[in-house]
Design a protein around this motif. Structure first.
Motif, PDB file in Angstrom:
ATOM      1  N   ARG A   1      13.877  -0.757   9.350  1.00  0.00           N
ATOM      2  CA  ARG A   1      13.916   0.702   9.306  1.00  0.00           C
ATOM      3  C   ARG A   1      14.155   1.299  10.706  1.00  0.00           C
ATOM      4  NH1 ARG A   1      14.302   4.149   5.066  1.00  0.00           N
ATOM      5  NH2 ARG A   1      12.641   3.062   3.924  1.00  0.00           N
ATOM      6  N   TRP A   2      13.491   0.746  11.714  1.00  0.00           N
ATOM      7  CA  TRP A   2      13.602   1.295  13.065  1.00  0.00           C
ATOM      8  C   TRP A   2      13.609   0.155  14.073  1.00  0.00           C
ATOM      9  CZ3 TRP A   2      14.818   5.284  16.038  1.00  0.00           C
ATOM     10  CH2 TRP A   2      14.340   5.334  17.359  1.00  0.00           C
ATOM     11  N   LYS A   3      14.524   0.230  15.020  1.00  0.00           N
ATOM     12  CA  LYS A   3      14.618  -0.734  16.112  1.00  0.00           C
ATOM     13  C   LYS A   3      14.982   0.029  17.369  1.00  0.00           C
ATOM     14  CE  LYS A   3      17.395  -4.681  17.716  1.00  0.00           C
ATOM     15  NZ  LYS A   3      18.554  -5.572  17.406  1.00  0.00           N
ATOM     16  N   HIS A   4      14.303  -0.299  18.468  1.00  0.00           N
ATOM     17  CA  HIS A   4      14.687   0.367  19.714  1.00  0.00           C
ATOM     18  C   HIS A   4      14.504  -0.551  20.912  1.00  0.00           C
ATOM     19  CE1 HIS A   4      10.291   1.579  20.291  1.00  0.00           C
ATOM     20  NE2 HIS A   4      10.614   1.147  21.493  1.00  0.00           N
ATOM     21  N   ASN A   5      15.219  -0.213  21.965  1.00  0.00           N
ATOM     22  CA  ASN A   5      15.053  -0.823  23.276  1.00  0.00           C
ATOM     23  C   ASN A   5      14.785   0.294  24.272  1.00  0.00           C
ATOM     24  OD1 ASN A   5      15.951  -3.863  23.105  1.00  0.00           O
ATOM     25  ND2 ASN A   5      17.388  -2.697  21.843  1.00  0.00           N
ATOM     26  N   ALA A   6      13.766   0.101  25.103  1.00  0.00           N
ATOM     27  CA  ALA A   6      13.405   1.094  26.099  1.00  0.00           C
ATOM     28  C   ALA A   6      13.333   0.425  27.464  1.00  0.00           C
ATOM     29  CB  ALA A   6      12.065   1.742  25.752  1.00  0.00           C
ATOM     30  N   ASN A   7      13.734   1.171  28.502  1.00  0.00           N
ATOM     31  CA  ASN A   7      13.744   0.653  29.862  1.00  0.00           C
ATOM     32  C   ASN A   7      13.101   1.624  30.825  1.00  0.00           C
ATOM     33  OD1 ASN A   7      15.497  -1.946  30.495  1.00  0.00           O
ATOM     34  ND2 ASN A   7      16.448  -0.894  28.754  1.00  0.00           N
ATOM     35  N   VAL A   8      12.329   1.082  31.748  1.00  0.00           N
ATOM     36  CA  VAL A   8      11.850   1.824  32.909  1.00  0.00           C
ATOM     37  C   VAL A   8      12.308   1.039  34.130  1.00  0.00           C
ATOM     38  CG1 VAL A   8       9.865   2.722  34.149  1.00  0.00           C
ATOM     39  CG2 VAL A   8       9.836   2.649  31.645  1.00  0.00           C
ATOM     40  N   ASN A   9      13.057   1.701  35.009  1.00  0.00           N
ATOM     41  CA  ASN A   9      13.590   1.011  36.168  1.00  0.00           C
ATOM     42  C   ASN A   9      13.247   1.778  37.441  1.00  0.00           C
ATOM     43  OD1 ASN A   9      15.472  -1.181  37.195  1.00  0.00           O
ATOM     44  ND2 ASN A   9      16.429   0.649  38.053  1.00  0.00           N
ATOM     45  N   TRP A  10      12.757   1.050  38.424  1.00  0.00           N
ATOM     46  CA  TRP A  10      12.464   1.638  39.737  1.00  0.00           C
ATOM     47  C   TRP A  10      13.304   0.909  40.772  1.00  0.00           C
ATOM     48  CZ3 TRP A  10      10.386  -1.062  43.944  1.00  0.00           C
ATOM     49  CH2 TRP A  10      10.077  -0.287  45.063  1.00  0.00           C
ATOM     50  N   SER A  11      13.925   1.677  41.674  1.00  0.00           N
ATOM     51  CA  SER A  11      14.729   1.071  42.729  1.00  0.00           C
ATOM     52  C   SER A  11      14.449   1.764  44.046  1.00  0.00           C
ATOM     53  CB  SER A  11      16.220   1.176  42.388  1.00  0.00           C
ATOM     54  OG  SER A  11      16.622   2.525  42.251  1.00  0.00           O
ATOM     55  N   TYR A  12      14.419   0.946  45.092  1.00  0.00           N
ATOM     56  CA  TYR A  12      14.203   1.477  46.436  1.00  0.00           C
ATOM     57  C   TYR A  12      14.829   0.522  47.449  1.00  0.00           C
ATOM     58  CZ  TYR A  12      11.961   3.046  50.741  1.00  0.00           C
ATOM     59  OH  TYR A  12      11.742   3.492  52.019  1.00  0.00           O
ATOM     60  N   ASP A  13      15.808   1.027  48.183  1.00  0.00           N
ATOM     61  CA  ASP A  13      16.468   0.221  49.194  1.00  0.00           C
ATOM     62  C   ASP A  13      17.002  -1.076  48.572  1.00  0.00           C
ATOM     63  OD1 ASP A  13      17.430  -0.353  51.698  1.00  0.00           O
ATOM     64  OD2 ASP A  13      15.554  -1.208  52.436  1.00  0.00           O
ATOM     65  N   THR A  14      16.491  -2.217  48.975  1.00  0.00           N
ATOM     66  CA  THR A  14      16.984  -3.512  48.461  1.00  0.00           C
ATOM     67  C   THR A  14      16.121  -4.066  47.336  1.00  0.00           C
ATOM     68  OG1 THR A  14      15.738  -4.656  50.197  1.00  0.00           O
ATOM     69  CG2 THR A  14      18.058  -4.116  50.653  1.00  0.00           C
ATOM     70  N   TRP A  15      15.184  -3.268  46.857  1.00  0.00           N
ATOM     71  CA  TRP A  15      14.262  -3.729  45.810  1.00  0.00           C
ATOM     72  C   TRP A  15      14.515  -2.967  44.508  1.00  0.00           C
ATOM     73  CZ3 TRP A  15      10.918  -7.727  46.713  1.00  0.00           C
ATOM     74  CH2 TRP A  15      10.680  -8.059  48.055  1.00  0.00           C
ATOM     75  N   SER A  16      14.258  -3.640  43.410  1.00  0.00           N
ATOM     76  CA  SER A  16      14.276  -2.966  42.102  1.00  0.00           C
ATOM     77  C   SER A  16      13.359  -3.707  41.149  1.00  0.00           C
ATOM     78  CB  SER A  16      15.692  -2.906  41.520  1.00  0.00           C
ATOM     79  OG  SER A  16      16.165  -4.199  41.190  1.00  0.00           O
ATOM     80  N   LEU A  17      12.753  -2.946  40.253  1.00  0.00           N
ATOM     81  CA  LEU A  17      11.888  -3.495  39.203  1.00  0.00           C
ATOM     82  C   LEU A  17      12.324  -2.918  37.870  1.00  0.00           C
ATOM     83  CD1 LEU A  17       8.297  -3.263  40.769  1.00  0.00           C
ATOM     84  CD2 LEU A  17       9.607  -5.344  40.321  1.00  0.00           C
ATOM     85  N   ASN A  18      12.253  -3.740  36.828  1.00  0.00           N
ATOM     86  CA  ASN A  18      12.636  -3.281  35.505  1.00  0.00           C
ATOM     87  C   ASN A  18      11.631  -3.768  34.468  1.00  0.00           C
ATOM     88  OD1 ASN A  18      14.561  -4.229  32.840  1.00  0.00           O
ATOM     89  ND2 ASN A  18      14.635  -2.096  33.497  1.00  0.00           N
ATOM     90  N   LEU A  19      11.183  -2.838  33.636  1.00  0.00           N
ATOM     91  CA  LEU A  19      10.326  -3.169  32.504  1.00  0.00           C
ATOM     92  C   LEU A  19      11.054  -2.778  31.235  1.00  0.00           C
ATOM     93  CD1 LEU A  19       7.587  -4.061  31.262  1.00  0.00           C
ATOM     94  CD2 LEU A  19       6.826  -1.684  31.505  1.00  0.00           C
ATOM     95  N   GLN A  20      11.237  -3.728  30.345  1.00  0.00           N
ATOM     96  CA  GLN A  20      11.975  -3.488  29.105  1.00  0.00           C
ATOM     97  C   GLN A  20      11.064  -3.737  27.902  1.00  0.00           C
ATOM     98  OE1 GLN A  20      14.885  -6.417  28.054  1.00  0.00           O
ATOM     99  NE2 GLN A  20      16.101  -5.006  26.838  1.00  0.00           N
ATOM    100  N   GLN A  21      11.152  -2.839  26.946  1.00  0.00           N
ATOM    101  CA  GLN A  21      10.425  -3.010  25.686  1.00  0.00           C
ATOM    102  C   GLN A  21      11.420  -3.075  24.535  1.00  0.00           C
ATOM    103  OE1 GLN A  21       8.921   0.244  23.316  1.00  0.00           O
ATOM    104  NE2 GLN A  21       6.830  -0.532  23.500  1.00  0.00           N
ATOM    105  N   THR A  22      11.242  -4.047  23.666  1.00  0.00           N
ATOM    106  CA  THR A  22      12.022  -4.151  22.434  1.00  0.00           C
ATOM    107  C   THR A  22      11.064  -4.039  21.265  1.00  0.00           C
ATOM    108  OG1 THR A  22      13.692  -5.576  23.455  1.00  0.00           O
ATOM    109  CG2 THR A  22      13.562  -5.589  21.065  1.00  0.00           C
ATOM    110  N   PHE A  23      11.390  -3.159  20.337  1.00  0.00           N
ATOM    111  CA  PHE A  23      10.514  -2.934  19.182  1.00  0.00           C
ATOM    112  C   PHE A  23      11.304  -3.115  17.896  1.00  0.00           C
ATOM    113  CE2 PHE A  23       8.840  -0.199  15.832  1.00  0.00           C
ATOM    114  CZ  PHE A  23       7.509  -0.604  15.770  1.00  0.00           C
ATOM    115  N   PHE A  24      10.701  -3.813  16.949  1.00  0.00           N
ATOM    116  CA  PHE A  24      11.308  -4.094  15.648  1.00  0.00           C
ATOM    117  C   PHE A  24      10.264  -3.774  14.580  1.00  0.00           C
ATOM    118  CE2 PHE A  24      12.600  -6.677  12.090  1.00  0.00           C
ATOM    119  CZ  PHE A  24      13.979  -6.774  12.169  1.00  0.00           C
ATOM    120  N   LYS A  25      10.503  -2.744  13.779  1.00  0.00           N
ATOM    121  CA  LYS A  25       9.508  -2.322  12.788  1.00  0.00           C
ATOM    122  C   LYS A  25       9.357  -3.358  11.686  1.00  0.00           C
ATOM    123  CE  LYS A  25       8.014   1.537   9.899  1.00  0.00           C
ATOM    124  NZ  LYS A  25       6.657   1.400  10.456  1.00  0.00           N
ATOM    125  N   GLY A  26       8.126  -3.550  11.253  1.00  0.00           N
ATOM    126  CA  GLY A  26       7.837  -4.520  10.213  1.00  0.00           C
ATOM    127  C   GLY A  26       8.417  -4.140   8.857  1.00  0.00           C
TER     128      GLY A  26
END
Length: 879
Positions: free
Chosen positions: A776-801
């Motif tokens: 019924r519902w599927k999504h991908n979400a991203n939060v990304n932080w970047s600074y100079d030569t650094w970056s971080l990424n958190l990804q969520q994948t959701f799949f409804k039962g």
């Protein structure tokens, strides 16, 4: 060319509506920061034949950039497309376990079937898989030097012809590349099994602007180790899952069962193994606990491209892609069964029950005894290898005010299914039983006898060749008060040739290959001619239309005409609407029309509805042969198949309430008629009255096989909403933060199993007729932080039962499934970038499922990942 802020944002959104959130917001911001006087290059957007700026598009297109996927540890096209919520593929690499002649892994936009998603490389078709001839194996697409993946989530038969019903996926390479580099990647699950390595070498030379040419190439090698069922909690118990109401075991065991009588060792525990259980007088083998749930996979690919500048406006292009994939699957030891006198032990054998070696059993009165046996030569290991090549020579640019794109290409794919080990020469088993040298109940005097009966070699092979010529010319043909009218015209010629052969010398000796050794080669050819045209019409300054039409003429089933009408309306700077209506079609593949019929075992175990009604043997039936067992299923082609047809309607909007915040919502509605399909084994056994004609029986009344041959069946209707949200913060002393969400909500998914028949729902619930589920519902979400030569990424994948398969009237619901991936990258070292991360940070386990349509049991490998928490790293060094 001056553009307002929304137009610049929409331009990015239209070519990247959802995709990877932080990527899109980055694209949006970059577009917004571009000076108004910057030169805007004309490009061809996926879904149109007319070159122009991307903001002319009136269809929803997502962009997924490979450089951002790499930071998430994504190394394959299958992983890349799993981040697109509209992709609801029900055939992944793990689906190859227990199957032959497969497609490896596929894309499936809208869940309409992988053969209704068109996959392109730089706007042109790739070689389809040799066995099914209607899909592209994603494992054969090299991601090295792929710049981006454009996903058109709209019908496009008016532009591209067959297959583009669910949408189009276009892998686009870099225009040019200079320099050289190497990438090394690795992934290691926390649990044993499934380690992965990937190595890429790439380089390019020349400048189109300064030297008038550019050549580049990349070579990639990758390998992933297999995972066995006993290495993961979700699968270690195989088919014995009482809390899920699952008890799927095999009546072909070792020690062997005697149909109608029982097993000599049932009273003492069915031998010295935990893989067997006692069921009355018989032994049952837990075969699904003895398989590889994830296959071993090895890939190699080469991508090369050369561009020669003929004039300031015209380039000659040469392109070559080669790929190889080897997939090794492991299932339980060979099955030797069939009832009657197929396998029997004579009364003269020293291993006959009651003769001093094998315990006596009631009912063994000196007559020859029929047997259902499980081999002791180890697990069956199969190898499927596929090779694909495509070479292209073309011209791209402008001549006499016309934008020209033309080329001739040749594509070839080859596949082989081979028996590697664990397969048994059936006739040798019969002979060694008859002469008394094989003990079907325990150890034989010759300890090596089972291995001496092993057989290996090529089982079947297939080849598909496609030669294609295409031509497109476009230009502005006149000017209206609102702007230029774009016009395109083009055509194409194509010839496809397919063949499939089987090795009778091997297949006649091993029934479990599922290949009919009496069948000769299967062949099929077809010629295609096509013409198409397109108009881009500015009706008002704020309203424009796309009008397209295409006629395809197939030599084997006739012609088809498909139009498309699309509108784009921007009444104010912060808001844009778009909508489209189109028809589409899918030509039945050469495999579907010409493949030989063959028999193979059903994936799950079933009860004969006549001889074992309700799980209890009736008159003439016996428990081992007719109850809770794997029967033969017969499937194959049908030369009378007709084309599938579709209608697609989309409408949506893009809204920018404030700078760098963009919301997109798109509604889709698709109807497909005349679908080519076959009733699934679940459907046949769940409704034996409706499918009575599909049961084919032997002269003694026992079931010979169920018929699952292809036919034009009913239709499918689906509708839903794609949602995209992107936001990017201003740069600050703490860096920059970006957020993105890509989600798909399916409101309706109904299908028929026959023309004019009942409509079934498959959204949010597993349907045995359909053979899978549409979430019924599927999504991908991203939060990304970047600074100079650094970056971080958190990804969520959701799949409804969803509601589970529940074939035995259980009441189980598969729970929601959520994964979190975390990664960090550093580019501070000279010429070097480093990425480290964790997939499935919280070590989420696959939701429990009682599905029995797959070889894996306890979970559904198509919708969840048994790998568990996995650590990965990536290093790229550029010379």
């Amino acid at each position: 060319m001056k553009q307002n802020r929304l137009t610049r944002s929409i331009r990015a959104v239209l070519t990247g509506t959802v995709g990877i959130g932080f990527t899109l917001t980055s694209v949006i911001s970059n577009a917004a920061d571009t000076p108004a006087t910057a030169k805007v290059e004309k490009i061809t957007v996926t879904g149109s034949s007319i070159k122009g700026v991307a903001s002319q598009s009136s269809s929803p297109i997502s962009i997924v950039r490979t450089e951002d996927l790499a930071k998430q540890g994504v190394t394959t096209a299958e992983e890349a497309l799993s981040t697109v919520s509209a992709n609801q593929s029900s055939f992944v690499a793990a689906s190859n376990v227990g199957r032959s002649g497969t497609a490896g892994s596929v894309a499936d936009l809208r869940g309409l079937g992988p053969n209704k998603t068109l996959v392109l490389l730089n706007g042109r078709r790739l070689a389809n898989t040799p066995f099914d001839t209607s899909t592209v194996d994603l494992s054969t697409i090299p991601l090295a030097l792929i710049d981006r993946i454009e996903v058109l989530k709209d019908g496009a038969s008016a532009i591209y012809g067959t297959d583009a019903i669910g949408g189009v996926i276009n892998f686009i390479t870099k225009k040019q590349y200079q320099g050289a580099g190497v990438t090394v990647e690795g992934a290691a699950p926390q649990k044993s099994g499934g380690d992965k390595q990937n190595y890429s070498l790439f380089g390019g030379y020349g400048s189109l602007e300064d030297q008038g040419f550019n050549v580049y190439g990349a070579a990639t090698y990758g390998k992933q180790d297999s995972v066995m069922a006993n290495q993961r909690e979700a699968s270690r118990r195989g088919g014995i899952l009482p809390e899920l109401g699952v008890n799927r075991t095999s009546g072909s065991s070792f020690p062997a069962n005697i149909p109608g009588i029982g097993n000599p060792y049932a009273s003492t525990g069915c031998g010295d193994t935990t893989k067997n259980t006692v069921s009355g007088k018989n032994c049952r083998y837990n075969s699904q606990a003895d398989i590889g749930i994830i296959p071993e996979e090895e890939t190699f690919s080469v991508l090369g491209k050369g561009t020669l500048k003929l004039t300031d406006n015209l380039n000659a292009i040469a392109e070559y892609v080669h790929s190889e994939n080897r997939m090794t699957t492991t299932v339980a030891p060979d099955v030797l069964a069939g009832g009657g006198s197929d396998y029997y032990i004579p009364s003269t054998s020293s291993y006959y029950p009651g003769k001093g070696i094998t315990p006596a059993i009631s009912g063994a009165n000196g007559q020859d005894l029929s047997l259902n046996i499980r081999s002791q030569a180890g697990n069956r290991i199969s190898e499927t290898t596929q090779k694909a090549d495509r070479v292209l020579l073309g011209l791209d640019g402008s001549v006499a005010d016309w934008d020209i794109n033309t080329g001739i290409s040749y594509a070839k794919s080859q596949g082989e299914d081979s028996l590697y080990s664990g397969y048994i020469d059936n006739q040798k088993v019969r002979d060694n039983l008859a002469n008394g040298t094989l003990n079907p109940f325990g150890a034989s005097a010759n300890a090596n006898i089972w291995n001496s009966m092993s057989i290996s070699g090529l089982s079947q092979s297939a080849q598909l060749e496609s030669t294609n010529f295409d031509f497109t010319a476009s230009r502005a043909i006149f000017t209206l008060p609102a702007g230029d009218v774009g016009f395109a015209v083009g055509g194409g010629l194509r010839r496809d040739e397919w063949s499939q052969t089987q090795n009778a010398a091997v297949n006649s000796l091993v029934a479990s290959t599922g290949v009919d050794s009496t069948k000769g080669a299967s062949t099929g050819t077809r010629n295609l001619k096509a013409v198409f045209t397109e108009l881009q019409v500015p009706i008002f300054k704020s309203l424009s239309a796309q009008l397209a039409a295409r006629y395809d003429d197939y030599s084997d089933f006739g012609g088809t005409f498909n139009p498309k009408v699309a509108l784009r309306w921007e009444p104010v700077k912060q808001f844009m609407m778009r909508g489209s209506f189109s028809t589409g079609f899918r030509a039945p593949s050469l495999y579907e029309m010409h493949s030989a019929n063959y028999k193979t075992y059903t994936a799950a175990s079933w009860n004969d509805p006549v001889l074992c009604k309700g799980g209890t043997p009736t008159a003439g039936g016996n428990a081992v042969r007719d109850c809770n067992t794997q029967f033969y299923a017969k499937t194959g082609g049908n030369s009378s198949l007709e084309a599938e047809k579709s209608k697609t309607f989309t409408v949506g909007f893009v809204y920018e309430p404030i700078k760098n915040v963009v919301l997109s919502v798109d509604y889709f509605n698709i109807e497909v008629k005349n679908q080519v399909s076959a009733p699934t084994e679940s459907a046949i056994f769940s409704d034996p009255v409706k499918y009575a004609a599909n049961y084919v029986r032997k002269s003694d009344g026992s079931l010979d096989y169920v018929n699952e041959s292809l036919q034009n069946m009913g239709g499918t209707k689906t509708s839903g909403i794609d949602l995209g949200i992107q936001w990017r913060s201003p740069m600050s002393q703490y860096g920059r933060l970006t957020l993105g969400i890509d989600g798909t909500y399916v409101d309706r998914y109904k299908f028929q199993t026959e023309k004019g028949g009942q409509w079934y729902s498959a959204v949010g619930q597993y349907n045995s007729n359909f053979g899978s589920v549409i979430t019924r519902w599927k999504h991908n979400a991203n939060v990304n932080w970047s600074y100079d030569t650094w970056s971080l990424n958190l990804q969520q994948t959701f799949f409804k039962g969803y509601v589970d398969q529940n074939v035995s009237d259980q009441n189980h619901k598969v729970s929601n499934y959520t994964l979190y991936n975390l990664s960090g990258s550093y580019t501070g070292f000279k010429n070097t970038s480093i990425t480290l991360g964790i997939k499935n940070v919280l070590n989420a386990q696959p939701p429990k499922s009682n599905v029995v349509d797959n070889f894996q049991m306890g979970y559904d490998a198509r919708y969840s990942d048994a790998m568990g928490r996995t650590y990965f790293g990536r290093v790229t060094y550029k010379f």
